[in-house]
Design a protein around this motif. Structure first.
Motif, short mmCIF file in Angstrom:
data_model
loop_
_atom_site.label_atom_id
_atom_site.label_comp_id
_atom_site.label_asym_id
_atom_site.label_seq_id
_atom_site.Cartn_x
_atom_site.Cartn_y
_atom_site.Cartn_z
N MET A 125 0.79 -1.23 0.00
CA MET A 125 0.00 0.00 0.00
C MET A 125 0.83 1.28 0.00
O MET A 125 0.33 2.33 -0.39
CB MET A 125 -0.93 0.02 1.22
CG MET A 125 -1.96 -1.09 1.21
SD MET A 125 -3.03 -1.08 -0.24
CE MET A 125 -3.84 0.47 -0.07
N ALA A 126 2.07 1.23 0.47
CA ALA A 126 2.85 2.47 0.61
C ALA A 126 4.29 2.24 0.18
O ALA A 126 4.82 1.13 0.24
CB ALA A 126 2.82 2.95 2.06
N GLY A 127 4.92 3.33 -0.26
CA GLY A 127 6.32 3.28 -0.66
C GLY A 127 6.93 4.66 -0.52
O GLY A 127 6.24 5.64 -0.20
N ALA A 128 8.23 4.75 -0.75
CA ALA A 128 8.93 6.02 -0.64
C ALA A 128 10.07 6.06 -1.66
O ALA A 128 10.54 5.02 -2.12
CB ALA A 128 9.49 6.21 0.77
N ALA A 129 10.48 7.28 -2.00
CA ALA A 129 11.62 7.47 -2.91
C ALA A 129 12.60 8.43 -2.26
O ALA A 129 12.21 9.37 -1.55
CB ALA A 129 11.15 8.02 -4.25
N PHE A 130 13.87 8.18 -2.51
CA PHE A 130 14.96 8.95 -1.91
C PHE A 130 15.93 9.34 -3.02
O PHE A 130 16.11 8.59 -3.98
CB PHE A 130 15.66 8.10 -0.85
CG PHE A 130 14.69 7.46 0.11
CD1 PHE A 130 14.20 8.18 1.18
CD2 PHE A 130 14.26 6.16 -0.08
CE1 PHE A 130 13.30 7.60 2.07
CE2 PHE A 130 13.36 5.57 0.80
CZ PHE A 130 12.88 6.30 1.88
N MET A 131 16.61 10.48 -2.85
CA MET A 131 17.54 10.96 -3.87
C MET A 131 18.21 12.23 -3.38
O MET A 131 17.88 12.74 -2.30
CB MET A 131 16.80 11.26 -5.17
CG MET A 131 15.90 12.47 -5.07
SD MET A 131 14.27 12.33 -5.79
CE MET A 131 13.60 10.86 -5.10
N VAL A 132 19.11 12.76 -4.19
CA VAL A 132 19.70 14.07 -3.94
C VAL A 132 19.33 14.96 -5.12
O VAL A 132 19.47 14.56 -6.28
CB VAL A 132 21.24 13.98 -3.79
CG1 VAL A 132 21.84 15.36 -3.59
CG2 VAL A 132 21.60 13.05 -2.63
N ILE A 133 18.84 16.16 -4.81
CA ILE A 133 18.44 17.12 -5.84
C ILE A 133 19.37 18.32 -5.73
O ILE A 133 19.41 18.98 -4.69
CB ILE A 133 16.98 17.57 -5.66
CG1 ILE A 133 16.05 16.36 -5.66
CG2 ILE A 133 16.59 18.58 -6.73
CD1 ILE A 133 14.61 16.67 -5.30
N GLY A 190 14.21 8.86 7.13
CA GLY A 190 14.21 9.56 8.40
C GLY A 190 14.21 11.07 8.25
O GLY A 190 14.30 11.79 9.24
N SER A 191 14.10 11.56 7.03
CA SER A 191 14.11 13.00 6.76
C SER A 191 13.17 13.28 5.58
O SER A 191 12.13 12.64 5.45
CB SER A 191 15.54 13.45 6.47
OG SER A 191 15.61 14.85 6.36
N ASP A 192 13.54 14.22 4.73
CA ASP A 192 12.72 14.55 3.56
C ASP A 192 12.70 13.37 2.60
O ASP A 192 13.72 12.70 2.40
CB ASP A 192 13.29 15.77 2.83
CG ASP A 192 13.33 17.01 3.70
OD1 ASP A 192 12.49 17.13 4.62
OD2 ASP A 192 14.19 17.87 3.46
N HIS A 193 11.53 13.11 1.98
CA HIS A 193 11.40 12.04 1.00
C HIS A 193 10.11 12.20 0.23
O HIS A 193 9.27 13.04 0.56
CB HIS A 193 11.46 10.67 1.68
CG HIS A 193 10.36 10.44 2.68
ND1 HIS A 193 10.41 10.94 3.96
CD2 HIS A 193 9.19 9.78 2.58
CE1 HIS A 193 9.32 10.59 4.60
NE2 HIS A 193 8.55 9.88 3.78
N VAL A 194 9.95 11.40 -0.82
CA VAL A 194 8.71 11.33 -1.58
C VAL A 194 7.93 10.14 -1.05
O VAL A 194 8.46 9.03 -0.94
CB VAL A 194 8.98 11.15 -3.09
CG1 VAL A 194 7.67 10.95 -3.84
CG2 VAL A 194 9.74 12.35 -3.65
N MET A 195 6.66 10.37 -0.68
CA MET A 195 5.83 9.31 -0.11
C MET A 195 4.74 8.92 -1.10
O MET A 195 4.04 9.78 -1.64
CB MET A 195 5.19 9.81 1.20
CG MET A 195 4.46 8.76 1.97
SD MET A 195 5.66 7.64 2.70
CE MET A 195 4.59 6.28 3.10
#
Length: 160
Positions: free
Chosen positions: A37-45, A101-106
């Protein structure tokens, strides 16, 4: 208007939009899901431009809802995930590090579970740079180090 004229007009219009995209660089991206049902994405912009920008939104066809999220400590000292409604500042020459544990795309209400090595396409919306489309590989095994930064070479499959 002939096809040739239309094509040249489209190419000219596209060339004017390229500099905004060239100033925003997104790298080290990956996505993962904890359940169906849920996921997240992480990266550096990175903002390689001379002008401050702001990441104001994100969208994707991968889920019913896609939002910018962060973690904030509440009055009891408990970290809680929350929607970042006002967006995230991206200073000129600066970066946004989206890490666990910080900013991310949910992603909420996934259309299908994220499968290892699939690609999730998302669109970031910036105040100045406009829309930037990013393909994000799914890496369910990627682990984070103690500071919450992601480690590509650690495939232990656990968080510290």
């Amino acid at each position: 208007m002939s096809f040739k004229t239309t094509l040249l007009t489209a190419i000219a219009a596209a060339s004017f939009s390229v500099p905004a995209f060239a100033e925003i660089e997104i790298h080290d991206q990956y996505a993962r899901s904890s359940n169906a049902m849920a996921g997240a994405a992480f990266m550096v912009i990175h903002n390689h431009g001379d002008t401050d920008d702001r990441l104001v939104g994100v969208s994707s066809d991968a889920a019913a809802r896609v939002e910018l999220h962060t973690h904030i400590e509440d009055a009891d000292g408990i970290m809680r995930m929350t929607h970042v409604e006002d967006g995230l500042d991206l200073p000129a020459g600066g970066e946004i590090a989206m890490v666990r544990g910080s900013d991310h795309v949910m992603f909420m209400g996934l259309n299908a579970p994220f499968e290892q090595d699939e690609v999730v396409t998302i669109t970031f919306e910036f105040e100045n740079a406009g829309e930037v489309v990013v393909e994000i590989p799914v890496d369910q095994d990627r682990a984070a180090d103690h500071e919450g930064h992601d480690k590509e070479d650690d495939h232990a499959g656990h968080d510290h």
